[in-house]
Design a protein around this motif. Sequence first.
Motif, PDB file in Angstrom:
ATOM      1  N   ILE A  12      64.054  53.486  57.979  1.00 27.85           N
ATOM      2  CA  ILE A  12      64.915  53.561  59.166  1.00 27.85           C
ATOM      3  C   ILE A  12      65.798  52.317  59.262  1.00 27.85           C
ATOM      4  O   ILE A  12      66.996  52.395  59.572  1.00 27.85           O
ATOM      5  CB  ILE A  12      64.065  53.703  60.449  1.00 27.85           C
ATOM      6  N   ASP A  33      63.450  40.804  55.816  1.00 25.69           N
ATOM      7  CA  ASP A  33      62.441  41.745  55.314  1.00 25.69           C
ATOM      8  C   ASP A  33      61.632  41.051  54.221  1.00 25.69           C
ATOM      9  O   ASP A  33      62.182  40.336  53.375  1.00 25.69           O
ATOM     10  CB  ASP A  33      63.161  42.977  54.740  1.00 25.69           C
ATOM     11  N   ASP A  59      58.924  36.781  56.012  1.00 29.10           N
ATOM     12  CA  ASP A  59      57.766  37.499  56.541  1.00 29.10           C
ATOM     13  C   ASP A  59      57.674  37.215  58.043  1.00 29.10           C
ATOM     14  O   ASP A  59      57.658  36.045  58.444  1.00 29.10           O
ATOM     15  CB  ASP A  59      56.517  36.960  55.803  1.00 29.10           C
ATOM     16  N   SER A  85      53.769  51.058  58.246  1.00 21.70           N
ATOM     17  CA  SER A  85      54.147  52.275  58.980  1.00 21.70           C
ATOM     18  C   SER A  85      53.387  53.543  58.594  1.00 21.70           C
ATOM     19  O   SER A  85      53.639  54.596  59.173  1.00 21.70           O
ATOM     20  CB  SER A  85      55.651  52.524  58.795  1.00 21.70           C
ATOM     21  N   TYR A 154      46.950  52.668  62.798  1.00 19.73           N
ATOM     22  CA  TYR A 154      48.407  52.436  62.864  1.00 19.73           C
ATOM     23  C   TYR A 154      48.890  52.510  64.307  1.00 19.73           C
ATOM     24  O   TYR A 154      49.544  51.585  64.807  1.00 19.73           O
ATOM     25  CB  TYR A 154      49.162  53.457  62.000  1.00 19.73           C
ATOM     26  N   LYS A 158      50.558  49.664  66.835  1.00 20.13           N
ATOM     27  CA  LYS A 158      51.884  49.783  67.459  1.00 20.13           C
ATOM     28  C   LYS A 158      51.750  49.714  68.982  1.00 20.13           C
ATOM     29  O   LYS A 158      52.577  49.116  69.672  1.00 20.13           O
ATOM     30  CB  LYS A 158      52.571  51.096  67.044  1.00 20.13           C
ATOM     31  N   ASN A 184      60.780  60.733  61.739  1.00 21.73           N
ATOM     32  CA  ASN A 184      62.116  60.721  61.129  1.00 21.73           C
ATOM     33  C   ASN A 184      62.078  61.362  59.750  1.00 21.73           C
ATOM     34  O   ASN A 184      61.054  61.331  59.072  1.00 21.73           O
ATOM     35  CB  ASN A 184      62.590  59.283  60.936  1.00 21.73           C
TER      36      ASN A 184
HETATM   37  P1  NAD Z   1      59.062  51.551  56.376  1.00 20.55           P
HETATM   38  O1  NAD Z   1      57.631  51.391  56.006  1.00 20.55           O
HETATM   39  O2  NAD Z   1      59.938  52.427  55.561  1.00 20.55           O
HETATM   40  O3  NAD Z   1      59.771  50.120  56.437  1.00 20.55           O
HETATM   41  C1  NAD Z   1      59.144  48.984  56.958  1.00 20.55           C
HETATM   42  C2  NAD Z   1      59.902  47.757  56.466  1.00 20.55           C
HETATM   43  O4  NAD Z   1      59.283  46.594  57.031  1.00 20.55           O
HETATM   44  C3  NAD Z   1      59.876  47.577  54.945  1.00 20.55           C
HETATM   45  O5  NAD Z   1      61.162  47.270  54.459  1.00 20.55           O
HETATM   46  C4  NAD Z   1      58.916  46.412  54.720  1.00 20.55           C
HETATM   47  O6  NAD Z   1      59.232  45.651  53.567  1.00 20.55           O
HETATM   48  C5  NAD Z   1      59.141  45.608  56.012  1.00 20.55           C
HETATM   49  N1  NAD Z   1      57.979  44.763  56.336  1.00 20.55           N
HETATM   50  C6  NAD Z   1      56.680  45.145  56.385  1.00 20.55           C
HETATM   51  N2  NAD Z   1      55.906  44.094  56.712  1.00 20.55           N
HETATM   52  C7  NAD Z   1      56.746  43.034  56.907  1.00 20.55           C
HETATM   53  C8  NAD Z   1      56.552  41.683  57.291  1.00 20.55           C
HETATM   54  N3  NAD Z   1      55.327  41.193  57.521  1.00 20.55           N
HETATM   55  N4  NAD Z   1      57.630  40.883  57.415  1.00 20.55           N
HETATM   56  C9  NAD Z   1      58.871  41.360  57.173  1.00 20.55           C
HETATM   57  N5  NAD Z   1      59.117  42.631  56.789  1.00 20.55           N
HETATM   58  C10 NAD Z   1      58.067  43.464  56.674  1.00 20.55           C
HETATM   59  O7  NAD Z   1      59.037  52.003  57.912  1.00 20.55           O
HETATM   60  P2  NAD Z   1      60.026  52.958  58.712  1.00 20.55           P
HETATM   61  O8  NAD Z   1      59.547  54.353  58.586  1.00 20.55           O
HETATM   62  O9  NAD Z   1      61.428  52.628  58.361  1.00 20.55           O
HETATM   63  O10 NAD Z   1      59.712  52.486  60.199  1.00 20.55           O
HETATM   64  C11 NAD Z   1      60.422  51.390  60.767  1.00 20.55           C
HETATM   65  C12 NAD Z   1      59.915  51.165  62.175  1.00 20.55           C
HETATM   66  O11 NAD Z   1      60.092  52.334  62.963  1.00 20.55           O
HETATM   67  C13 NAD Z   1      58.416  50.827  62.245  1.00 20.55           C
HETATM   68  O12 NAD Z   1      58.232  49.862  63.253  1.00 20.55           O
HETATM   69  C14 NAD Z   1      57.770  52.145  62.641  1.00 20.55           C
HETATM   70  O13 NAD Z   1      56.585  51.922  63.370  1.00 20.55           O
HETATM   71  C15 NAD Z   1      58.854  52.750  63.513  1.00 20.55           C
HETATM   72  N6  NAD Z   1      58.892  54.225  63.562  1.00 20.55           N
HETATM   73  C16 NAD Z   1      58.920  54.962  62.406  1.00 20.55           C
HETATM   74  C17 NAD Z   1      59.031  56.351  62.490  1.00 20.55           C
HETATM   75  C18 NAD Z   1      59.100  57.211  61.252  1.00 20.55           C
HETATM   76  O14 NAD Z   1      59.081  58.432  61.370  1.00 20.55           O
HETATM   77  N7  NAD Z   1      59.203  56.665  60.060  1.00 20.55           N
HETATM   78  C19 NAD Z   1      59.094  56.967  63.742  1.00 20.55           C
HETATM   79  C20 NAD Z   1      59.045  56.176  64.899  1.00 20.55           C
HETATM   80  C21 NAD Z   1      58.962  54.801  64.797  1.00 20.55           C
END
Ligand code: NAD
Length: 348
Positions: A12, A33, A59, A85, A154, A158, A184
């Motif tokens: 996202i 990231d 981080d 996630s 998880y 959150k 998503n």
């Molecule tokens: P994703 O797992 O694809 O991406 C997460 C990103 O965070 C990655 O690029 C990872 O490298 C980075 N990351 C992880 N730990 C880290 C750290 N300690 N420091 C810095 N960077 C770090 O996740 P996503 O699906 O894109 O979700 C993004 C956000 O949206 C999350 O907070 C998730 O809870 C929320 N969300 C996701 C969905 C979904 O359907 N995917 C729906 C609602 C909310």
Amino acid sequence: MNILVTGGAGFIGSHLVRLLVNKYPNYRIVTFDSLTYAGNLANLNDLKNAPNHVFVKGDIVSRDDVRNALKHYEITDIIHLAAESHVDRSIEGPMPFVTTNVLGTVNLMEEAKNYWKELSGHTFYHVSTDEVFGSLGKEGFFTEETAYDPRSPYSASKAASDHFVSAYFHTYGLQIKRSNCSNNYGSHHHPEKLIPLMINNILNRKPLPVYGEGVNVRDWLWVEDHAQAIDRIFHEGKVGCNYNIGGWNEWRNIDLVQELCSIMDELLDRKPGESAQLITYVKDRAGHDHRYAIDATKLHNELGWKPSLTFEEGLRKTVKWYLDNQAWVTEVTSGSYRDYYKKMYGEN
Ligand code: NAD
Ligand code: DAU
């Protein structure tokens, strides 16, 4: 504005960064990231030459990493997406979820509070999930007033982060905004998640692992519509408020997998029903939430947002993206993901 987008190399986050960089040439967008297995700089390849975009490997759990980035880029606002996630991974091992999602979020807010000193005029936007609300029965929707009832490690992590964000607003006056979104889908989605996993397995004629009886329901939203909603809330949403984001698009898992099979039979020139033969019912996820469904009326009424694509259009675009980007899939499914897949689904 100098906006720090944490998790901007993930699924996202990369769509949001692309939207902000292209729509606001006068902003500087700083993608922050740590590039875990889920983050991938290739997700931002098309922004390589964008003058208003910077990537910082850092981080959120490291106070120094965060402090240096805030100072060096004179960050004015933060949109926080970085997280662990994946629900199945949180069941296998919850600790990284506590570390990144809870400690990392508090760390980020603590550093932002210290750096900004005068908090008015700076937004801390926290991106969260509908999973914090728990599991619905056949009827009803999650609204902004639904009580929290997280059930997986998880969603518990959150939910904890959401509570800390709220605490920083009430206690310190950090100018927060928060949204809780449904599932998503779209391009650059890691192949450990349902839709890309099924697309890849259909393509490669591997078994399609449907958990339990496939009757769990998810509410699917096109990822670019989520990014649009975040943009809208970031700019126009009320400080201290939360907004639910969803697609009014509920699907039982088995029906969704069947739909993907029929789209791919057509696109791959297979006989109707051929791919569906790969469907395999497997052991259910522990504590599998039955149904999620978001009521996004507040966001629609207050800020005029609504989803732009039908699911049929979005799924076709998604399937085509994966068929056209097999090099990306190969890259993200090599390395540690291979071991994870074997552990979850065996040698296949
Ligand atoms: P994703 O797992 O694809 O991406 C997460 C990103 O965070 C990655 O690029 C990872 O490298 C980075 N990351 C992880 N730990 C880290 C750290 N300690 N420091 C810095 N960077 C770090 O996740 P996503 O699906 O894109 O979700 C993004 C956000 O949206 C999350 O907070 C998730 O809870 C929320 N969300 C996701 C969905 C979904 O359907 N995917 C729906 C609602 C909310
Ligand atoms: O609701 C929002 C959440 O959606 C986000 O907060 C999470 O970050 C995101 O990963 C997603 O969580 P889910 O657990 O709903 O997504 P996932 O793609 O893992 O699973 C979707 C549904 O499909 C779920 O009911 C479990 C089922 N499933 C999943 C996989 C990976 C299967 O039946 N088979 C599978 O192999």
